[in-house]
Design a protein around this motif. Structure first.
Motif, PDB file in Angstrom:
ATOM      1  N   SER A  96       0.819  -1.218   0.000  1.00 49.72           N
ATOM      2  CA  SER A  96       0.000   0.000   0.000  1.00 49.72           C
ATOM      3  C   SER A  96       0.847   1.261   0.000  1.00 49.72           C
ATOM      4  N   ASN A  97       2.025   1.231   0.646  1.00 49.59           N
ATOM      5  CA  ASN A  97       2.874   2.422   0.731  1.00 49.59           C
ATOM      6  C   ASN A  97       4.080   2.381  -0.188  1.00 49.59           C
ATOM      7  N   GLN A 139       1.209  -2.103   8.000  1.00 51.72           N
ATOM      8  CA  GLN A 139       0.992  -1.826   6.573  1.00 51.72           C
ATOM      9  C   GLN A 139       0.290  -3.010   5.918  1.00 51.72           C
TER      10      GLN A 139
END
Length: 600
Positions: A258-259, A295
Motif C-alpha cells: 500500500s505504501n 501496513q
C-alpha cells in the motif's frame, strides 16, 4: 515507459540474427539483444535452491522456542487457489492453482498439480536493525497460527514485541497480507525495514529454454502509471514500486504494497538444468511509522489471462503479459486477441482458429500485396531496358549507372519504394504474432493434429543426441514452413536484378539462404507460430498465381508503361528527389577529390 522482453532463447537468437542480417542486405536491419545466462556451478544447478535467510543474532530474544512440534502449517482454500502457511517465518509455503496443471515430461501432457510455491522454492520476510545495529528477520521466527473462516493470523513474540501477519484469502487469485507490530519501537531505532524475497521458479512448460527466457521481474511504479520488466538485474533507488512480480511463461507471483517499496533492487540467475529454471532475489525497503510496521500488502498468484489481468482495475497487471511494446502490443490487444476470441467463441478448434486468423490477415493485407505484385510485373517489363543500361555503363561511374536506372523507372512510372511497403507493413505483424503465440494462455495445452501444445514446439521427430542450433528434435511444422517459404522465394525472386557492381553479392542467393536460417528459428518456437507462417506463405503462393494468371495482364502493363513514357516522366517524388540530390552531391565530391589528387 513500459518495455517488453525480447523473448528469444539462445538458439533462436543465433538463427534470428542470421535471418535479420540477410534481410538487412536488401532492405532493413534488426538487432535483438539477449542477455547472457549467468554462470552457475554444476552442483548448485543439480540441487534445488534453498533460499538464504538472515542468521539469528543475540541482539534480540526470540521467546518462542524453535522445535519441530511448534512448527504447524495451516491451509486456506477457495475454488481457484490452495494456499498453505508455515509457522516458520509466518510465510506462504505453498501456492497451488487449482484449475491449471503443469507439464509432465513423462506423459507429454499437462497433468501435474501446478504449484507456484512449493518445496522451499520461496522465502520472504522483514528484516530489522535493533538499537545495537544487529539484524533480525521474521524468516527466523516461529509464528503461532489462528484460523477464523478464510483468514489465518500468524503471531510471533520478539523480546516483548509482537509481530502479526494476518492473511485473508480473497476472491479470484488474491491474498490480503496485513502486517501489524506492537512494541517494535522498543527494539529498533531505524525508520525502515528491509523486505527480502528469494524465489526460485520451477519449470511448468514444455521447452525449458523458452520458459526460462520468459521468466523475469515485472514491476509498477509512479502510482501505477508506469511499468517495466527486467531480464538481468535492476536497481530503482529513486522510484517507489507499487508492486513487484516474478513472471513465468503463463503464470505470475506478485506482491503489492500500500505504501510502496523504496530503494529496490532485484537480481536473477539462470539455472542450467534440473527442476528449477531461475533464481530471483528482491530487496526493497518499507518505511516505518513511529518505528512500528503497520501496513497492508497483497499477494497474487495468477495465470496471465488478459481479461483477468485487466479486471484488477488500476493495477496495470496487464503489462505483465508480454504482447509487445508500443504499436506491436496495440496490434495484439486490439486486433489479434479480439479476432482469436471471436473465432473461438464459435467453438472452432485452436489450430483452425489460427488458420482462419491467417486468412483474415491476408484479406487485410491484400491491397498491399496487389500493389507489390503489380510493381513486380512492371519491373519485369522494363528489365530488358535495365540490362541494356547496365551494359552501356558497365565501365562507367557506378553513380551514372544508378542514375540511368532511376531515369528508366521514372519514365515508366515505377516507384521503387512501393516495393518496400509490403515488407514494412508485415514487420509489425511478424513481431506481434511472435509475441502472441507463445504467450496466449488460451493456446496452452491445445492440440492440433500431431501437436500436443500449440504454444510449444512439435517434436514428433526426436533425435538421439543434441545438435547445435537444432536441439534434440526436428519440428515438422518448421520443415513445412521452410519448404513453402523456399517455393515462395523462388517464385518472387525471378524479377530481382542481378548484381550491378563487381564484388556485390547476388541478392537472389541471399534470399534463398533466408528460409534455411528461418528453420533454426522456427524449430524451437511455438508450433502455432510455425503453423501460421506455413499457412501464410502457402496463401502467398496461391495469391501470386491468382494475380499472375487471372488479375494482372502483362500486355496491359506493357501498354501502360509505354503510355507513361509518351506522357513524359512524372514529377519527382520526395524520395526520388532526395536520391537524385544525394547522387549529384556524391558526384561533386568525387570530382573535387579527383581534382585535388591531380594538384598533388
Amino acid at each position: 515507459m513500459m518495455q517488453q522482453n525480447n523473448g528469444l532463447d539462445r538458439n533462436q537468437l543465433i538463427s534470428f540474427f542470421i535471418f535479420s542480417a540477410v534481410l538487412m542486405a536488401f532492405m532493413f536491419y534488426f538487432q535483438n539483444k539477449q542477455t547472457d545466462e549467468a554462470k552457475k556451478s554444476p552442483q548448485d544447478s543439480k540441487t534445488e535452491q534453498k533460499v538464504t535467510t538472515a542468521k539469528p543474532t543475540n541482539a534480540v530474544n526470540i521467546t518462542t522456542p524453535v522445535n519441530a512440534a511448534a512448527i504447524k502449517n495451516v491451509t486456506l482454500k477457495n475454488e481457484l487457489l490452495t494456499v498453505e502457511f508455515s509457522a516458520l517465518g509466518g510465510q506462504i509455503s505453498s501456492a497451488k492453482l487449482n484449475q491449471y496443471f503443469a507439464y509432465d515430461k513423462k506423459t507429454d501432457e499437462h497433468d501435474l498439480p501446478l504449484y507456484l510455491i512449493n518445496k522451499n522454492n520461496s522465502s520472504y520476510g522483514f528484516q530489522f536493525k535493533d538499537k545495537t545495529g544487529k539484524v533480525f528477520s521474521t524468516k527466523d521466527l516461529i509464528f503461532s497460527p489462528s484460523v477464523a473462516g478464510n483468514s489465518v493470523t500468524m503471531t510471533a513474540q520478539v523480546s516483548g514485541a509482537t509481530i502479526q501477519f494476518v492473511y485473508t484469502l480473497l476472491d479470484q487469485y488474491a491474498i490480503d497480507f496485513n502486517v501489524k507490530t506492537q512494541g517494535l519501537s522498543n527494539l529498533v531505532t531505524d525508520d525502515k525495514a528491509e523486505f527480502n524475497w528469494n524465489y526460485s521458479v520451477r519449470g511448468m512448460e514444455k521447452g525449458r529454454s523458452q520458459e526460462q527466457t520468459h521468466s523475469e521481474f515485472n514491476y509498477a511504479f509512479n502510482n501505477y502509471k508506469d511499468a517495466d520488466y527486467d531480464t538481468n538485474g535492476f536497481e530503482e533507488p529513486k522510484e517507489t514500486l507499487n508492486w513487484i512480480g516474478v513472471k513465468q511463461q503463463f503464470f505470475t507471483s506478485v506482491i503489492e504494497t500500500s505504501n510502496g517499496f523504496i530503494n529496490s533492487k532485484g537480481t536473477q540467475e539462470s539455472i542450467k538444468e534440473g527442476e528449477l529454471l531461475k533464481k530471483f532475489n528482491f530487496d526493497g525497503q518499507i518505511k516505518l511509522a513511529g518505528n512500528e510496521l503497520n501496513q497492508n500488502f497483497k499477494w497474487y498468484f495468477m495465470p496471465l489471462d488478459l481479461p483477468l489481468l485487466k479486471s484488477f482495475e488500476g493495477k496495470e497487471f496487464d503489462t505483465i503479459l508480454p504482447l509487445g511494446w508500443s504499436f506491436i502490443g496495440t496490434l495484439n490487444r486490439w486486433f489479434f486477441v479480439p479476432v482469436y476470441n471471436w473465432l473461438t467463441d464459435w467453438g472452432i478448434a485452436a489450430g483452425w482458429v489460427i488458420f482462419l486468423m491467417t486468412i483474415v490477415t491476408k484479406l487485410v493485407l491484400s491491397p498491399v500485396m496487389y500493389k507489390q505484385h503489380k510493381l513486380s510485373a512492371m519491373m519485369k517489363v522494363v528489365k530488358p531496358e535495365i540490362e541494356e543500361a547496365n551494359e552501356k555503363f558497365k565501365n562507367a561511374d557506378p553513380l551514372k549507372k544508378q542514375q540511368a536506372t532511376m531515369e528508366i523507372y521514372r519514365k515508366a512510372g515505377i516507384n521503387q519504394m512501393a516495393g518496400c511497403l509490403p515488407a514494412l507493413v508485415q514487420i509489425p505483424i511478424f513481431y506481434a504474432l511472435f509475441r502472441f503465440f507463445p504467450n496466449m494462455i488460451d493456446l496452452r495445452g491445445k492440440s492440433f493434429w500431431f501437436v500436443n501444445d500449440l504454444t510449444a514446439y512439435d517434436d514428433l521427430i526426436k533425435l538421439p543426441f543434441n545438435i547445435p542450433l537444432i536441439g534434440e528434435h526436428i519440428s515438422i511444422f518448421a520443415i513445412a514452413c521452410t519448404v513453402v517459404i523456399l517455393i515462395y522465394t523462388i517464385m518472387t525472386s525471378g524479377n530481382m536484378q542481378q548484381q550491378q557492381q563487381p564484388g556485390m553479392p547476388d541478392m537472389r542467393i541471399m534470399m534463398y539462404i533466408f528460409p534455411v536460417t528461418f528453420f533454426f528459428f522456427l524449430n524451437t518456437s511455438s508450433s502455432g507460430l510455425s503453423w501460421y507462417y506455413f499457412v501464410s506463405n502457402a496463401l502467398n503462393i496461391f495469391i501470386i498465381l491468382a494475380i499472375k494468371h487471372w488479375i494482372l495482364d502483362e500486355k496491359k502493363i506493357h501498354a501502360m508503361i509505354q503510355e507513361n513514357k509518351a506522357k513524359g516522366p512524372k514529377p519527382e517524388g520526395k524520395f526520388q528527389k532526395r536520391m537524385r540530390e544525394m547522387m549529384e552531391k556524391a558526384q561533386e565530391q568525387q570530382k573535387m577529390q579527383e581534382a585535388q589528387k591531380r594538384k598533388k
